[in-house]
Scaffold this motif. Sequence first.
Motif, PDB file in Angstrom:
ATOM      1  N   ARG A 268     -50.766  -6.654 -24.566  1.00 20.16           N
ATOM      2  CA  ARG A 268     -50.642  -7.805 -23.669  1.00 20.16           C
ATOM      3  C   ARG A 268     -51.322  -8.997 -24.346  1.00 20.16           C
ATOM      4  O   ARG A 268     -52.490  -8.927 -24.741  1.00 20.16           O
ATOM      5  N   ILE A 269     -50.573 -10.070 -24.477  1.00 23.26           N
ATOM      6  CA  ILE A 269     -51.056 -11.249 -25.202  1.00 23.26           C
ATOM      7  C   ILE A 269     -51.148 -12.426 -24.227  1.00 23.26           C
ATOM      8  O   ILE A 269     -50.146 -12.821 -23.618  1.00 23.26           O
ATOM      9  N   ALA A 270     -52.346 -12.965 -24.088  1.00 25.49           N
ATOM     10  CA  ALA A 270     -52.542 -14.169 -23.269  1.00 25.49           C
ATOM     11  C   ALA A 270     -52.516 -15.382 -24.194  1.00 25.49           C
ATOM     12  O   ALA A 270     -53.154 -15.390 -25.253  1.00 25.49           O
ATOM     13  N   ILE A 271     -51.769 -16.409 -23.788  1.00 23.64           N
ATOM     14  CA  ILE A 271     -51.663 -17.649 -24.554  1.00 23.64           C
ATOM     15  C   ILE A 271     -52.511 -18.712 -23.845  1.00 23.64           C
ATOM     16  O   ILE A 271     -52.269 -19.032 -22.673  1.00 23.64           O
ATOM     17  N   LEU A 272     -53.498 -19.235 -24.569  1.00 25.16           N
ATOM     18  CA  LEU A 272     -54.437 -20.188 -24.001  1.00 25.16           C
ATOM     19  C   LEU A 272     -54.076 -21.619 -24.369  1.00 25.16           C
ATOM     20  O   LEU A 272     -53.608 -21.878 -25.493  1.00 25.16           O
ATOM     21  N   SER A 273     -54.348 -22.538 -23.458  1.00 22.64           N
ATOM     22  CA  SER A 273     -54.034 -23.952 -23.669  1.00 22.64           C
ATOM     23  C   SER A 273     -55.196 -24.669 -24.354  1.00 22.64           C
ATOM     24  O   SER A 273     -55.889 -25.510 -23.770  1.00 22.64           O
ATOM     25  N   ALA A 274     -55.426 -24.328 -25.611  1.00 25.90           N
ATOM     26  CA  ALA A 274     -56.435 -24.992 -26.441  1.00 25.90           C
ATOM     27  C   ALA A 274     -56.109 -24.651 -27.890  1.00 25.90           C
ATOM     28  O   ALA A 274     -55.393 -23.679 -28.165  1.00 25.90           O
ATOM     29  N   GLY A 275     -56.631 -25.436 -28.804  1.00 26.51           N
ATOM     30  CA  GLY A 275     -56.372 -25.178 -30.214  1.00 26.51           C
ATOM     31  C   GLY A 275     -57.233 -26.059 -31.090  1.00 26.51           C
ATOM     32  O   GLY A 275     -58.212 -26.663 -30.624  1.00 26.51           O
ATOM     33  N   TYR A 276     -56.852 -26.163 -32.354  1.00 25.79           N
ATOM     34  CA  TYR A 276     -57.706 -26.939 -33.257  1.00 25.79           C
ATOM     35  C   TYR A 276     -57.681 -28.433 -32.944  1.00 25.79           C
ATOM     36  O   TYR A 276     -58.597 -29.161 -33.308  1.00 25.79           O
ATOM     37  N   ALA A 277     -56.666 -28.911 -32.215  1.00 20.98           N
ATOM     38  CA  ALA A 277     -56.676 -30.315 -31.787  1.00 20.98           C
ATOM     39  C   ALA A 277     -57.786 -30.584 -30.773  1.00 20.98           C
ATOM     40  O   ALA A 277     -58.196 -31.732 -30.589  1.00 20.98           O
ATOM     41  N   ASP A 278     -58.281 -29.522 -30.148  1.00 20.48           N
ATOM     42  CA  ASP A 278     -59.383 -29.649 -29.194  1.00 20.48           C
ATOM     43  C   ASP A 278     -60.734 -29.439 -29.857  1.00 20.48           C
ATOM     44  O   ASP A 278     -61.772 -29.509 -29.196  1.00 20.48           O
ATOM     45  N   GLY A 279     -60.722 -29.151 -31.156  1.00 17.54           N
ATOM     46  CA  GLY A 279     -61.964 -28.921 -31.880  1.00 17.54           C
ATOM     47  C   GLY A 279     -62.329 -27.461 -32.038  1.00 17.54           C
ATOM     48  O   GLY A 279     -63.378 -27.137 -32.600  1.00 17.54           O
ATOM     49  N   TYR A 280     -61.483 -26.559 -31.513  1.00 23.62           N
ATOM     50  CA  TYR A 280     -61.730 -25.131 -31.723  1.00 23.62           C
ATOM     51  C   TYR A 280     -61.182 -24.785 -33.098  1.00 23.62           C
ATOM     52  O   TYR A 280     -59.976 -24.792 -33.327  1.00 23.62           O
ATOM     53  N   LEU A 281     -62.055 -24.476 -34.004  1.00 23.60           N
ATOM     54  CA  LEU A 281     -61.716 -24.470 -35.426  1.00 23.60           C
ATOM     55  C   LEU A 281     -60.700 -23.390 -35.800  1.00 23.60           C
ATOM     56  O   LEU A 281     -60.816 -22.229 -35.401  1.00 23.60           O
ATOM     57  N   ARG A 282     -59.727 -23.792 -36.595  1.00 27.39           N
ATOM     58  CA  ARG A 282     -58.637 -22.910 -37.011  1.00 27.39           C
ATOM     59  C   ARG A 282     -59.147 -21.667 -37.721  1.00 27.39           C
ATOM     60  O   ARG A 282     -58.573 -20.583 -37.605  1.00 27.39           O
ATOM     61  N   ALA A 283     -60.239 -21.814 -38.451  1.00 28.30           N
ATOM     62  CA  ALA A 283     -60.761 -20.697 -39.239  1.00 28.30           C
ATOM     63  C   ALA A 283     -61.338 -19.583 -38.380  1.00 28.30           C
ATOM     64  O   ALA A 283     -61.647 -18.501 -38.892  1.00 28.30           O
ATOM     65  N   ALA A 284     -61.487 -19.802 -37.077  1.00 30.70           N
ATOM     66  CA  ALA A 284     -62.016 -18.752 -36.198  1.00 30.70           C
ATOM     67  C   ALA A 284     -60.959 -17.725 -35.819  1.00 30.70           C
ATOM     68  O   ALA A 284     -61.263 -16.738 -35.142  1.00 30.70           O
ATOM     69  N   GLY A 285     -59.705 -17.923 -36.259  1.00 30.36           N
ATOM     70  CA  GLY A 285     -58.620 -17.023 -35.919  1.00 30.36           C
ATOM     71  C   GLY A 285     -58.723 -15.669 -36.582  1.00 30.36           C
ATOM     72  O   GLY A 285     -59.641 -15.370 -37.348  1.00 30.36           O
ATOM     73  N   SER A 286     -57.741 -14.814 -36.294  1.00 34.77           N
ATOM     74  CA  SER A 286     -57.763 -13.422 -36.726  1.00 34.77           C
ATOM     75  C   SER A 286     -56.576 -13.118 -37.641  1.00 34.77           C
ATOM     76  O   SER A 286     -55.580 -13.849 -37.659  1.00 34.77           O
ATOM     77  N   PRO A 303     -60.444 -10.111 -28.082  1.00 34.70           N
ATOM     78  CA  PRO A 303     -60.347 -10.689 -29.423  1.00 34.70           C
ATOM     79  C   PRO A 303     -59.157 -11.645 -29.578  1.00 34.70           C
ATOM     80  O   PRO A 303     -58.116 -11.470 -28.932  1.00 34.70           O
ATOM     81  N   LEU A 304     -59.326 -12.633 -30.434  1.00 29.39           N
ATOM     82  CA  LEU A 304     -58.211 -13.503 -30.781  1.00 29.39           C
ATOM     83  C   LEU A 304     -57.172 -12.723 -31.572  1.00 29.39           C
ATOM     84  O   LEU A 304     -57.478 -11.725 -32.228  1.00 29.39           O
ATOM     85  N   LEU A 305     -55.942 -13.217 -31.523  1.00 28.90           N
ATOM     86  CA  LEU A 305     -54.834 -12.634 -32.278  1.00 28.90           C
ATOM     87  C   LEU A 305     -54.213 -13.722 -33.143  1.00 28.90           C
ATOM     88  O   LEU A 305     -53.756 -14.752 -32.630  1.00 28.90           O
ATOM     89  N   GLY A 306     -54.183 -13.526 -34.451  1.00 35.12           N
ATOM     90  CA  GLY A 306     -53.478 -14.442 -35.339  1.00 35.12           C
ATOM     91  C   GLY A 306     -54.147 -15.794 -35.477  1.00 35.12           C
ATOM     92  O   GLY A 306     -55.290 -16.003 -35.063  1.00 35.12           O
ATOM     93  N   ARG A 307     -53.407 -16.701 -36.071  1.00 33.06           N
ATOM     94  CA  ARG A 307     -53.916 -18.042 -36.331  1.00 33.06           C
ATOM     95  C   ARG A 307     -54.048 -18.861 -35.054  1.00 33.06           C
ATOM     96  O   ARG A 307     -53.268 -18.703 -34.110  1.00 33.06           O
ATOM     97  N   ILE A 308     -55.000 -19.755 -35.077  1.00 36.66           N
ATOM     98  CA  ILE A 308     -55.130 -20.747 -34.015  1.00 36.66           C
ATOM     99  C   ILE A 308     -54.175 -21.896 -34.311  1.00 36.66           C
ATOM    100  O   ILE A 308     -54.147 -22.416 -35.429  1.00 36.66           O
ATOM    101  N   SER A 309     -53.387 -22.280 -33.334  1.00 35.00           N
ATOM    102  CA  SER A 309     -52.445 -23.387 -33.482  1.00 35.00           C
ATOM    103  C   SER A 309     -53.096 -24.695 -33.042  1.00 35.00           C
ATOM    104  O   SER A 309     -54.228 -24.711 -32.560  1.00 35.00           O
ATOM    105  N   MET A 310     -52.369 -25.785 -33.164  1.00 34.62           N
ATOM    106  CA  MET A 310     -52.896 -27.079 -32.749  1.00 34.62           C
ATOM    107  C   MET A 310     -53.284 -27.082 -31.278  1.00 34.62           C
ATOM    108  O   MET A 310     -54.344 -27.608 -30.903  1.00 34.62           O
ATOM    109  N   ASP A 311     -52.460 -26.469 -30.436  1.00 34.68           N
ATOM    110  CA  ASP A 311     -52.665 -26.554 -28.994  1.00 34.68           C
ATOM    111  C   ASP A 311     -52.755 -25.196 -28.308  1.00 34.68           C
ATOM    112  O   ASP A 311     -52.927 -25.153 -27.090  1.00 34.68           O
ATOM    113  N   LEU A 312     -52.640 -24.103 -29.057  1.00 33.43           N
ATOM    114  CA  LEU A 312     -52.546 -22.777 -28.444  1.00 33.43           C
ATOM    115  C   LEU A 312     -53.402 -21.753 -29.183  1.00 33.43           C
ATOM    116  O   LEU A 312     -53.567 -21.829 -30.408  1.00 33.43           O
ATOM    117  N   ILE A 313     -53.915 -20.789 -28.428  1.00 36.20           N
ATOM    118  CA  ILE A 313     -54.665 -19.663 -28.961  1.00 36.20           C
ATOM    119  C   ILE A 313     -54.101 -18.393 -28.324  1.00 36.20           C
ATOM    120  O   ILE A 313     -53.881 -18.341 -27.104  1.00 36.20           O
TER     121      ILE A 313
END
Length: 376
Positions: A268-286, A303-313
């Motif tokens: 089950r994958i939850a998609i969050l409305s935040a990303g590196y455009a919000d300052g949550y750093l891309r390098a924190a992804g999995s 846990p996070l899944l995959g890369r952090i996008s501009m607007d989505l986690i």
Amino acid sequence: MSQEAAAGLCLTIDLNALVGNWRRLKDLVAPAECAGVVKADAYGTGIAMTGPALFAAGCRTFFVAVPEEGAALRAALANHDPAGSAAIYVLAGFFADAAELYREARLSPVLGHFGELQSWRKWPGRDKAALHVDTGMNRLGLTLADTEALAEAGGPGPGIDLMISHLACADEPEKPLNERQRERFAHAKALLGLPRASLANSAGIHMGRAYRHELCRPGIALYGGASHPEAISDPVVTAEARILQVRTGHPGETVGYGALETLRRTTRIAILSAGYADGYLRAAGSSDMASGALVSIGGHLAPLLGRISMDLISVDVTDIPEGLALPGKTAELFGPNVDIDAVARHAGTISYELLTNLSRRAHRRYIGGVESGGPS
């Protein structure tokens, strides 16, 4: 409709926690004075709110990076400090082409080289200033040779009542540079004979009384970030992202840009409305090679899944009760349940960068403090 209802990412800034952190440090460093470093919009928390909260708690000396920040702080303090009694030091020094702003906002530059010192001395509107001595960081400040020459020439002159320096490795107390900087600073202080001196930052405060002198300058420790192995600091910022969608992924499928993470189970994958455009750093992804940061949903870590996008986690919520991970609910990116420094480590950085990168797109709400009848 509230602004919070329309935001993907909400930041809750606890001014009571901020003030509590400052008061804890104030008690620790006494009889030295405890200042407040509020540069970079108070480390992303908003100088217009944090400045008055610290002033109401008793903080009377502040440090900003540039004069523009100093003017913003003075304006924020106007209703709480109409006499302009708070001292505001500008770490970047004296900008001669912005001299009028220093006068209007009663800003004190931290002077770091002979040219700047001479420029400030020639300015008819000068009042108070500080002197920056470099003791081993090789950034701003007079060299020790410059300091000795200044002392031989009669000292920095009237109006300069504070000498500062900055520790390079105080968060690693075992490093020998700490002691060398302490000795160099003590030597410079004896040469110049100024009434006040300030060496200790957040981490330096915990190096002992010999580092504290008359004034300490905590920054990250005020805002809930780690600074030293012995430091205690309560979280000030809680970042929560809205869950937009919960979907099911299957073994062998990948998640996110670059297909860097492969699912090993029905997920089950939850998609969050935040990303590196919000300052949550891309390098924190999995990825398949390295796990990423965690979030908290209803008190459960995921846990996070995959890369952090501009607007989505993307987050793996398979092990979280289904009723907690639903569209419209939120996930804590960092705060009381997710250590901001742990998130920063996953991104290969420090909590300073994570806080100061927080986007203006995020909705900020404040709890506690002066405006809500909190600590005063």
